[in-house]
Design a protein around this motif. Sequence first.
Motif, PDB file in Angstrom:
ATOM      1  N   VAL A 418       0.847  -1.201   0.000  1.00  0.00           N
ATOM      2  CA  VAL A 418       0.000   0.000   0.000  1.00  0.00           C
ATOM      3  C   VAL A 418       0.877   1.244   0.000  1.00  0.00           C
ATOM      4  CG1 VAL A 418      -1.664   1.339   1.346  1.00  0.00           C
ATOM      5  CG2 VAL A 418      -1.879  -1.160   1.217  1.00  0.00           C
ATOM      6  N   GLU A 419       0.579   2.192  -0.894  1.00  0.00           N
ATOM      7  CA  GLU A 419       1.175   3.518  -0.796  1.00  0.00           C
ATOM      8  C   GLU A 419       0.178   4.419  -0.075  1.00  0.00           C
ATOM      9  OE1 GLU A 419       1.919   5.497  -4.442  1.00  0.00           O
ATOM     10  OE2 GLU A 419      -0.046   5.097  -5.304  1.00  0.00           O
ATOM     11  N   PHE A 420       0.700   5.254   0.831  1.00  0.00           N
ATOM     12  CA  PHE A 420      -0.222   6.071   1.621  1.00  0.00           C
ATOM     13  C   PHE A 420       0.354   7.456   1.839  1.00  0.00           C
ATOM     14  CE2 PHE A 420       2.664   4.749   4.949  1.00  0.00           C
ATOM     15  CZ  PHE A 420       2.661   5.798   5.859  1.00  0.00           C
ATOM     16  N   GLY A 421      -0.558   8.367   2.130  1.00  0.00           N
ATOM     17  CA  GLY A 421      -0.270   9.723   2.568  1.00  0.00           C
ATOM     18  C   GLY A 421      -1.460  10.130   3.401  1.00  0.00           C
ATOM     19  N   GLY A 422      -2.231  11.128   2.910  1.00  0.00           N
ATOM     20  CA  GLY A 422      -3.501  11.433   3.550  1.00  0.00           C
ATOM     21  C   GLY A 422      -4.550  10.401   3.186  1.00  0.00           C
ATOM     22  N   SER A 423      -4.443   9.834   1.996  1.00  0.00           N
ATOM     23  CA  SER A 423      -5.269   8.713   1.563  1.00  0.00           C
ATOM     24  C   SER A 423      -4.324   7.567   1.212  1.00  0.00           C
ATOM     25  CB  SER A 423      -6.120   9.110   0.351  1.00  0.00           C
ATOM     26  OG  SER A 423      -5.287   9.529  -0.724  1.00  0.00           O
ATOM     27  N   SER A 424      -4.860   6.464   0.725  1.00  0.00           N
ATOM     28  CA  SER A 424      -4.005   5.312   0.440  1.00  0.00           C
ATOM     29  C   SER A 424      -4.644   4.439  -0.620  1.00  0.00           C
ATOM     30  CB  SER A 424      -3.768   4.498   1.714  1.00  0.00           C
ATOM     31  OG  SER A 424      -4.999   4.032   2.257  1.00  0.00           O
ATOM     32  N   LYS A 425      -3.795   3.622  -1.267  1.00  0.00           N
ATOM     33  CA  LYS A 425      -4.312   2.659  -2.231  1.00  0.00           C
ATOM     34  C   LYS A 425      -3.346   1.488  -2.334  1.00  0.00           C
ATOM     35  CE  LYS A 425      -2.282   4.520  -6.498  1.00  0.00           C
ATOM     36  NZ  LYS A 425      -2.577   4.988  -7.881  1.00  0.00           N
ATOM     37  N   GLU A 426      -3.897   0.334  -2.692  1.00  0.00           N
ATOM     38  CA  GLU A 426      -3.092  -0.868  -2.821  1.00  0.00           C
ATOM     39  C   GLU A 426      -2.428  -0.909  -4.192  1.00  0.00           C
ATOM     40  OE1 GLU A 426      -3.738  -5.728  -2.491  1.00  0.00           O
ATOM     41  OE2 GLU A 426      -5.123  -4.341  -1.456  1.00  0.00           O
ATOM     42  N   ILE A 427      -1.199  -1.441  -4.223  1.00  0.00           N
ATOM     43  CA  ILE A 427      -0.433  -1.614  -5.458  1.00  0.00           C
ATOM     44  C   ILE A 427      -0.325  -3.103  -5.743  1.00  0.00           C
ATOM     45  CG2 ILE A 427       1.817  -1.291  -6.570  1.00  0.00           C
ATOM     46  CD1 ILE A 427       2.210   1.197  -4.871  1.00  0.00           C
ATOM     47  N   GLY A 432       7.133 -12.950  -9.019  1.00  0.00           N
ATOM     48  CA  GLY A 432       8.369 -12.959  -9.783  1.00  0.00           C
ATOM     49  C   GLY A 432       8.677 -11.663 -10.480  1.00  0.00           C
ATOM     50  N   GLY A 433       8.101 -10.554 -10.013  1.00  0.00           N
ATOM     51  CA  GLY A 433       8.280  -9.266 -10.667  1.00  0.00           C
ATOM     52  C   GLY A 433       9.620  -8.619 -10.364  1.00  0.00           C
ATOM     53  N   SER A 434       9.812  -7.453 -10.950  1.00  0.00           N
ATOM     54  CA  SER A 434      11.044  -6.689 -10.808  1.00  0.00           C
ATOM     55  C   SER A 434      10.864  -5.591  -9.775  1.00  0.00           C
ATOM     56  CB  SER A 434      11.415  -6.078 -12.163  1.00  0.00           C
ATOM     57  OG  SER A 434      12.268  -4.971 -12.013  1.00  0.00           O
ATOM     58  N   VAL A 435      11.851  -5.444  -8.885  1.00  0.00           N
ATOM     59  CA  VAL A 435      11.814  -4.343  -7.927  1.00  0.00           C
ATOM     60  C   VAL A 435      11.844  -3.005  -8.666  1.00  0.00           C
ATOM     61  CG1 VAL A 435      13.035  -3.204  -6.028  1.00  0.00           C
ATOM     62  CG2 VAL A 435      12.896  -5.692  -6.095  1.00  0.00           C
ATOM     63  N   LEU A 436      12.701  -2.897  -9.664  1.00  0.00           N
ATOM     64  CA  LEU A 436      12.830  -1.635 -10.401  1.00  0.00           C
ATOM     65  C   LEU A 436      11.524  -1.251 -11.091  1.00  0.00           C
ATOM     66  CD1 LEU A 436      16.361  -2.217 -11.974  1.00  0.00           C
ATOM     67  CD2 LEU A 436      15.793  -0.689 -10.080  1.00  0.00           C
ATOM     68  N   LYS A 437      10.857  -2.207 -11.699  1.00  0.00           N
ATOM     69  CA  LYS A 437       9.597  -1.912 -12.372  1.00  0.00           C
ATOM     70  C   LYS A 437       8.484  -1.630 -11.361  1.00  0.00           C
ATOM     71  CE  LYS A 437       9.118  -1.890 -16.165  1.00  0.00           C
ATOM     72  NZ  LYS A 437       9.342  -0.775 -17.120  1.00  0.00           N
ATOM     73  N   LEU A 438       8.511  -2.303 -10.227  1.00  0.00           N
ATOM     74  CA  LEU A 438       7.480  -2.074  -9.215  1.00  0.00           C
ATOM     75  C   LEU A 438       7.583  -0.662  -8.642  1.00  0.00           C
ATOM     76  CD1 LEU A 438       5.106  -3.216  -7.655  1.00  0.00           C
ATOM     77  CD2 LEU A 438       6.723  -4.259  -6.044  1.00  0.00           C
ATOM     78  N   ILE A 439       8.804  -0.155  -8.479  1.00  0.00           N
ATOM     79  CA  ILE A 439       8.986   1.203  -7.961  1.00  0.00           C
ATOM     80  C   ILE A 439       8.304   2.225  -8.865  1.00  0.00           C
ATOM     81  CG2 ILE A 439      10.712   2.987  -7.452  1.00  0.00           C
ATOM     82  CD1 ILE A 439      12.626   0.684  -6.713  1.00  0.00           C
ATOM     83  N   GLU A 440       8.276   1.961 -10.157  1.00  0.00           N
ATOM     84  CA  GLU A 440       7.682   2.890 -11.110  1.00  0.00           C
ATOM     85  C   GLU A 440       6.170   3.013 -10.951  1.00  0.00           C
ATOM     86  OE1 GLU A 440       9.055   1.243 -14.812  1.00  0.00           O
ATOM     87  OE2 GLU A 440      10.840   2.508 -14.838  1.00  0.00           O
ATOM     88  N   LYS A 441       5.546   2.110 -10.213  1.00  0.00           N
ATOM     89  CA  LYS A 441       4.091   2.139 -10.048  1.00  0.00           C
ATOM     90  C   LYS A 441       3.627   3.133  -8.987  1.00  0.00           C
ATOM     91  CE  LYS A 441       3.152  -2.668 -11.426  1.00  0.00           C
ATOM     92  NZ  LYS A 441       2.454  -3.930 -11.028  1.00  0.00           N
ATOM     93  N   TYR A 442       4.538   3.600  -8.141  1.00  0.00           N
ATOM     94  CA  TYR A 442       4.134   4.467  -7.036  1.00  0.00           C
ATOM     95  C   TYR A 442       3.809   5.872  -7.535  1.00  0.00           C
ATOM     96  CZ  TYR A 442       6.084   1.004  -3.757  1.00  0.00           C
ATOM     97  OH  TYR A 442       6.355  -0.126  -3.043  1.00  0.00           O
ATOM     98  N   GLY A 443       2.931   6.539  -6.786  1.00  0.00           N
ATOM     99  CA  GLY A 443       2.608   7.926  -7.059  1.00  0.00           C
ATOM    100  C   GLY A 443       2.980   8.808  -5.889  1.00  0.00           C
ATOM    101  N   GLN A 444       2.307   9.954  -5.778  1.00  0.00           N
ATOM    102  CA  GLN A 444       2.535  10.896  -4.689  1.00  0.00           C
ATOM    103  C   GLN A 444       1.202  11.178  -4.024  1.00  0.00           C
ATOM    104  OE1 GLN A 444       4.779  14.342  -5.746  1.00  0.00           O
ATOM    105  NE2 GLN A 444       4.556  15.351  -3.752  1.00  0.00           N
ATOM    106  N   ASN A 445       1.254  11.427  -2.718  1.00  0.00           N
ATOM    107  CA  ASN A 445       0.026  11.606  -1.960  1.00  0.00           C
ATOM    108  C   ASN A 445       0.144  12.844  -1.085  1.00  0.00           C
ATOM    109  OD1 ASN A 445      -2.480  10.966  -0.652  1.00  0.00           O
ATOM    110  ND2 ASN A 445      -2.075   8.813  -1.102  1.00  0.00           N
ATOM    111  N   ASP A 446      -0.982  13.283  -0.538  1.00  0.00           N
ATOM    112  CA  ASP A 446      -0.974  14.449   0.342  1.00  0.00           C
ATOM    113  C   ASP A 446      -1.019  13.988   1.792  1.00  0.00           C
ATOM    114  OD1 ASP A 446      -3.603  13.458  -0.050  1.00  0.00           O
ATOM    115  OD2 ASP A 446      -4.376  15.243   0.974  1.00  0.00           O
ATOM    116  N   GLY A 447      -0.323  14.716   2.667  1.00  0.00           N
ATOM    117  CA  GLY A 447      -0.386  14.427   4.091  1.00  0.00           C
ATOM    118  C   GLY A 447       0.266  13.110   4.463  1.00  0.00           C
ATOM    119  N   THR A 448       0.300  12.827   5.783  1.00  0.00           N
ATOM    120  CA  THR A 448       0.796  11.546   6.300  1.00  0.00           C
ATOM    121  C   THR A 448      -0.195  11.062   7.341  1.00  0.00           C
ATOM    122  OG1 THR A 448       3.076  12.325   6.060  1.00  0.00           O
ATOM    123  CG2 THR A 448       2.740  10.329   7.351  1.00  0.00           C
TER     124      THR A 448
END
Length: 556
Positions: A418-427, A432-448
């Motif tokens: 889950v990526e989270f800030g003020g809100s959150s969502k599951e990734i 068998g995936g790639s760490v490098l490619k998985l990092i590219e899926k994250y976004g930016q959020n408001d607050g903590t």
Amino acid sequence: MARFNQRGTRPAVHSPVTTTGERTVTHEGATGHLRDAKSELFLLSVSNFVGQDAFYEKGGDRDDRYTQLVRQLAVEDPEWTAGLLGWLRGEGNMRTAALVGAAEFVKARLDADRGESGLGNQMAIEQQDAGYNRRVIDAVLRRPDEPGEMLGYWTSKYGRRLPKPVKRGIADAVQRLYSERSLLKYDTDSKGYRFGDVLNLVHAAPAPGKPWQGDLFQHALDRRHGNADEIPSSLKTLIARQGLTSLSVEGRREMLRMPDTLHNAAMTWEALAGWLQGPMDEAAWEAIIPSMGVMALARNLRNFDEAGVSDEVAAQVCARFADPEQVAKSRMFPFRWWAAYKHAPSLRWAHALEQALGHSLANVPRLKGSTLILVDRSPSMFPGYGFSTPNQSDITLAEQAAVFGSALALRAAQPTLVEFGGSSKEIDVPKGGSVLKLIEKYGQNDGTDIPSAIKQHFDLLRHNRIIIVTDEQTRPGWLPSNMERFGGMRETAIDDLAPQTVPVYMWNMAGYKPGAMPSGAAGRHTFGGLTDAAFRLVPLLEAGRDCDWPWLTKTA
């Protein structure tokens, strides 16, 4: 009915980063938890690039907090603090913080010996003869330019008078570190303290077993004073470099066909660029690549592509990235491999960089059961909001957190990422995936908002543990409908959302003073650092074993 001898009973375990029971507030207004001095210093030291602002803390305030904690503990517990500083420069891989810490360690103990510290701890005075001061200085100097760095820090803050422990510790390091190659690489006019200056000030003797070092020291002194007319015959690398510099510009291009000659003269890529007096083209890079270290290779992938380095040579570079021993020797932070991938124009490096990143994350465990992994993507983790420095290759705390969170998710048996800030969502986490490619899926959020993320995604019947990668500076978060049960508090603590039978591991990325939860026992544990080292504590704790500080913990 048995109350204690039950099937699900687990032994109580303890981890080193410990809260005191005192409360404060986080920088976003939630209830915070204060840590003891050792815990606060540890978390700060493993994340503090000296002189750099953080989102919630100015660089000067951060450095003052660090030096005050070091000075306090240098007197109260010199053995523990010496262990921290040696580990910090070694496995912790924090160069400047370790160097500053060692200088302040010595100054605090010398002040205590003179009765100037105000700490009133006679123990430090009695332990001066234990040799801590000299050994701490020596332990944190790992690179040949660092004796000069130590002198630069000490004299700029405390004047030119050098105490004996500082002199002797630097002299010990000089014996280990000064060589022909290090002289050529680091003894430059840009330095305030040249090798000859260091030798003049600390009076280092040549190391036993290095018969050439006496000639090297004398040459460094002569070189500093401008009278190094002849290089001693024992210094063959310096002679080889002198031979190269005497060549004409046209002759230098011809030498690119002889990479072994460049290597024997300790030619670095930086030196080659100036020596050629011409472009660093394909021929230049291919001549110097065999002599380059792994970190230098990773930082120059864009240059290799722009120069048109051949696929054959690129394959040689990739083979080194794929070698776990070379990756370990490079001592690169995991996020630096992400930086190399992010900035490389060509995908021909991608698989090898994935392998290198995997080697650098070897301590990340393959967790059994189901794991909820929360990765902080709030503004304080990003540049412009957080801090992004040259030391970090423009890689933000958010990206560093994503490296760890992604590696955990891909190795866990049943991850909920889950990526989270003020809100959150599951990734989604592909098998068998790639760490490098998985990092590219994250976004930016408001607050903590840590409590709301736990409230939304934690399933008591499903998850065996929670891991949170964050700066800990959470908002008050989710408010319960029954406020009276919480005494009118404006927040719900993590313990109200996840029972203590479910362990929660907080990975602190920024070293701020307030913590988001109690830690050290009762299924609540806090780690920190920019390497994967502390991840190996998770399986130990879940196996019912107490964990000590990383320089004391036995993992075998």
